[in-house]
Design a protein around this motif. Structure first.
Motif, PDB file in Angstrom:
ATOM      1  N   MET A 222      -8.233  12.381   8.894  1.00 41.22           N
ATOM      2  CA  MET A 222      -7.215  13.400   8.629  1.00 41.22           C
ATOM      3  C   MET A 222      -6.701  14.012   9.926  1.00 41.22           C
ATOM      4  SD  MET A 222      -6.594  13.592   5.372  1.00 41.22           S
ATOM      5  CE  MET A 222      -5.950  15.227   5.020  1.00 41.22           C
ATOM      6  N   SER A 223      -7.582  14.183  10.898  1.00 45.48           N
ATOM      7  CA  SER A 223      -7.155  14.684  12.204  1.00 45.48           C
ATOM      8  C   SER A 223      -6.209  13.699  12.872  1.00 45.48           C
ATOM      9  CB  SER A 223      -8.368  14.935  13.094  1.00 45.48           C
ATOM     10  OG  SER A 223      -9.190  15.949  12.574  1.00 45.48           O
ATOM     11  N   LYS A 250      -5.499  11.616  -1.400  1.00 48.14           N
ATOM     12  CA  LYS A 250      -4.128  12.116  -1.566  1.00 48.14           C
ATOM     13  C   LYS A 250      -3.225  11.612  -0.446  1.00 48.14           C
ATOM     14  CE  LYS A 250      -5.570  16.304  -3.999  1.00 48.14           C
ATOM     15  NZ  LYS A 250      -5.689  17.784  -3.933  1.00 48.14           N
ATOM     16  N   ALA A 251      -3.776  11.577   0.777  1.00 48.05           N
ATOM     17  CA  ALA A 251      -2.993  11.081   1.914  1.00 48.05           C
ATOM     18  C   ALA A 251      -2.691   9.594   1.761  1.00 48.05           C
ATOM     19  CB  ALA A 251      -3.737  11.344   3.220  1.00 48.05           C
ATOM     20  N   ILE A 252      -3.623   8.841   1.195  1.00 49.50           N
ATOM     21  CA  ILE A 252      -3.378   7.415   0.916  1.00 49.50           C
ATOM     22  C   ILE A 252      -2.263   7.285  -0.117  1.00 49.50           C
ATOM     23  CG2 ILE A 252      -4.376   5.347  -0.153  1.00 49.50           C
ATOM     24  CD1 ILE A 252      -7.065   6.197   1.178  1.00 49.50           C
ATOM     25  N   VAL A 301      -5.946   3.560  -5.520  1.00 51.81           N
ATOM     26  CA  VAL A 301      -6.284   4.963  -5.269  1.00 51.81           C
ATOM     27  C   VAL A 301      -6.183   5.823  -6.525  1.00 51.81           C
ATOM     28  CG1 VAL A 301      -3.941   5.677  -4.568  1.00 51.81           C
ATOM     29  CG2 VAL A 301      -5.960   6.893  -3.664  1.00 51.81           C
ATOM     30  N   ASP A 302      -5.273   5.460  -7.450  1.00 53.80           N
ATOM     31  CA  ASP A 302      -5.108   6.264  -8.671  1.00 53.80           C
ATOM     32  C   ASP A 302      -6.401   6.305  -9.495  1.00 53.80           C
ATOM     33  OD1 ASP A 302      -2.526   6.966  -8.105  1.00 53.80           O
ATOM     34  OD2 ASP A 302      -1.641   5.306  -9.221  1.00 53.80           O
TER      35      ASP A 302
END
Length: 306
Positions: A222-223, A250-252, A301-302
């Motif tokens: 995330m960084s 969420k970022a994916i 991812v879902d």
């Protein structure tokens, strides 16, 4: 007759008393849990599942986890657990080298210890429950290799140098990429997101040909995501993490991070409790319980988003 009757009553009382003592002893199993941190999503889930399993087994669960990654604080918690006289200890080490004399003490007083997530090289460790970090990191390395759209260097942002888990993740990715002729830059960030941010800033500035970043834990990814976004490079530099934290998922989903290796921290938490209870009850258990990691990307991812 009266004496025989009284003796019979006394014998019955003693049998009930002994039975209650034995039952009480069985109910008194207490496990001290010392995770790496109370503020990291991976460790929060692992702790919660360990507590749930302890509750289901009727075991007292004592959480002595420090608020942040602090090897000395963990060691202090470990020594406190010994003083408390717990039945067993679970430890997820921030630094696998920090517990030698504490483990010696636990051995002397007969308190069994199970390691979770990170291996500790000491003969008193009864069992280790962890992701197969080396093979899972190789999966990450191959994934990066398969998704590189241009030649260039790969930055690995690691944990603490000498940390068993972090080293295995670094080595797995490095082995795959270097075998394919990709130059790898490794920088330790001590499992600190703010240090990962600094590393990503410095290395992206110094190496404009960076094509991918692998972070050995998801907050580090995330960084890196933040630095890449600040430079307007989102989607141009591959970012792969390790853990399967909700924020990374969420970022994916949003296309800001390409993938992460999912660790089954639910199973790790539950298995560590069950193993330790078996050990306390005198059962034989495996010395090592490896758990496979797997890729989460936009294709699946879902399934994991809540």
């Amino acid at each position: 007759m009266k004496k025989l009757f009284l003796l019979g009553i006394l014998s019955l009382f003693l049998c009930v008393l002994v039975g209650n003592v034995a039952l009480g002893e069985e109910e008194k199993i207490s496990i001290a849990y010392i995770g790496a941190s109370t503020d990291l999503p991976f460790w929060i889930t692992l702790r919660n599942e360990a507590r749930n399993q302890a509750n289901e087994l009727g075991v007292e669960f004592i959480d002595l986890t420090p608020p942040s990654m602090d090897a000395q604080a963990q060691k202090n918690s470990f020594d406190n657990a010994i003083q408390m006289g717990v039945s067993g200890i679970i430890v997820g080490a921030a630094d696998s080298r920090a517990f030698d004399d504490s483990l010696d003490k636990a051995s002397e007083v007969g308190i069994p210890v199970v390691a979770v997530d990170t291996g500790i090289d000491h003969p008193h460790i009864a069992s280790l429950v962890q992701t197969d970090n080396l093979s899972s990191a190789k999966i990450a390395g191959q994934y990066i290799l398969d998704h590189m759209t241009r030649p260039g260097k790969v930055l690995i942002i690691g944990g603490v140098l000498g940390h068993q888990t972090g080293d295995a993740r670094k080595n797995g990715v490095t082995e795959v990429l270097e075998a394919a002729g990709v130059e790898v830059i490794f920088r330790a960030a001590d499992w600190l997101p703010e240090k990962a941010y600094e590393v990503a800033q410095n290395e992206l500035a110094a190496n404009p040909d960076l094509t991918a970043v692998f972070a050995a834990w998801d907050p580090g990814a995330m960084s890196a995501k933040s630095v890449v976004a600040e430079r307007g490079l989102t989607g141009k530099i591959i970012i792969v993490g390790f853990d399967g934290d909700p924020a990374n998922l969420k970022a994916i989903k949003e296309g800001e991070i390409l993938a992460t290796i999912k660790q089954d921290n639910v199973k790790m938490g539950r298995d560590s409790i069950s193993l330790l209870v078996d050990i306390i009850n005198g059962k034989e258990v495996p010395k090592y319980i490896p758990i496979d990691g797997f890729i989460i990307d936009q294709s699946n991812v879902d399934e994991f988003l809540q």
